[in-house]
Design a protein around this motif. Structure first.
Motif, PDB file in Angstrom:
ATOM      1  N   GLY A 183      41.702  40.048  33.197  1.00 44.19           N
ATOM      2  CA  GLY A 183      42.400  38.870  33.706  1.00 44.19           C
ATOM      3  C   GLY A 183      43.666  39.239  34.435  1.00 44.19           C
ATOM      4  O   GLY A 183      43.873  40.374  34.788  1.00 44.19           O
ATOM      5  N   PRO A 184      44.504  38.292  34.693  1.00 41.72           N
ATOM      6  CA  PRO A 184      44.608  36.945  34.130  1.00 41.72           C
ATOM      7  C   PRO A 184      43.772  35.890  34.848  1.00 41.72           C
ATOM      8  O   PRO A 184      43.752  34.739  34.453  1.00 41.72           O
ATOM      9  N   MET A 185      43.106  36.277  35.949  1.00 40.05           N
ATOM     10  CA  MET A 185      42.303  35.299  36.681  1.00 40.05           C
ATOM     11  C   MET A 185      41.105  35.993  37.306  1.00 40.05           C
ATOM     12  O   MET A 185      41.105  37.204  37.506  1.00 40.05           O
ATOM     13  N   TYR A 186      40.089  35.192  37.576  1.00 41.56           N
ATOM     14  CA  TYR A 186      38.915  35.654  38.306  1.00 41.56           C
ATOM     15  C   TYR A 186      38.877  34.878  39.621  1.00 41.56           C
ATOM     16  O   TYR A 186      39.261  33.707  39.663  1.00 41.56           O
ATOM     17  N   ILE A 187      38.379  35.521  40.654  1.00 38.32           N
ATOM     18  CA  ILE A 187      38.241  34.842  41.940  1.00 38.32           C
ATOM     19  C   ILE A 187      36.761  34.614  42.210  1.00 38.32           C
ATOM     20  O   ILE A 187      35.956  35.548  42.194  1.00 38.32           O
ATOM     21  N   TYR A 188      36.431  33.342  42.461  1.00 39.27           N
ATOM     22  CA  TYR A 188      35.079  32.958  42.840  1.00 39.27           C
ATOM     23  C   TYR A 188      35.115  32.515  44.303  1.00 39.27           C
ATOM     24  O   TYR A 188      36.061  31.851  44.730  1.00 39.27           O
TER      25      TYR A 188
END
Length: 165
Positions: free
Chosen positions: A140-145
């Protein structure tokens, strides 16, 4: 692992993103809803007008709904937040950074690599920040779609910064 991500580079206002607070953001959407929805937001004013018209029509026909239902609605919303997998559109954050007029690329810097996208492609990104009601810690802290959902099984992970060029 850092829990914040930066938007920097060829922008008027460098921005710090903290995915930990997005659970309180009204722009969040459950991932299934976002990628399974065929409806696109065409015109916010038109959408608001239609919703307000339906509400007024319902009140005229049935009368106003009184607060006893609020308790069950709060309980449902709390349950949804504790169990949901949420995403948020990237475009509003990119717009707030105000890329300069000559900016054409967005570089996604991860822990191990850098990937370059056009600014138009980056505007369609959707950022995942919560899985099953918990903040993303692993990779993380985030995933990109991607906006079309083509990488939903293999999102970009370990995001550290967005560099505008």
């Amino acid at each position: 692992m850092e829990s914040i991500v930066f938007i920097q580079g060829n922008v008027k206002f460098p921005i710090t993103l903290d995915p930990g607070v997005w659970i309180f953001d009204d722009r969040k959407v459950e991932i299934e809803t976002y990628f399974n929805s065929d409806t696109k937001v065409e015109n916010e004013l038109e959408e608001y007008t239609i919703a307000a018209s339906k509400h007024w029509e319902k009140e005229i026909r049935e009368g106003a709904t009184m607060p006893p239902t609020l308790k069950t609605e709060r309980k449902f919303e709390k349950q949804r937040l504790l169990e949901g997998t949420f995403v948020i559109p990237f475009k509003p954050f990119l717009d707030n950074a105000e890329p300069n007029s000559n900016a054409t690329e967005v570089v996604v810097k991860t822990a191990n690599s850098e990937q370059t996208f056009t600014k138009e492609d980056a505007e369609t990104f959707v950022i995942g920040f919560s899985i099953n009601g918990k903040p993303i810690k692993e990779h993380g802290p985030m995933y990109i779609y991607f906006g079309d959902g083509s990488n939903i099984q293999n999102p970009i992970k370990d995001v550290r910064a967005f560099i505008i060029r």
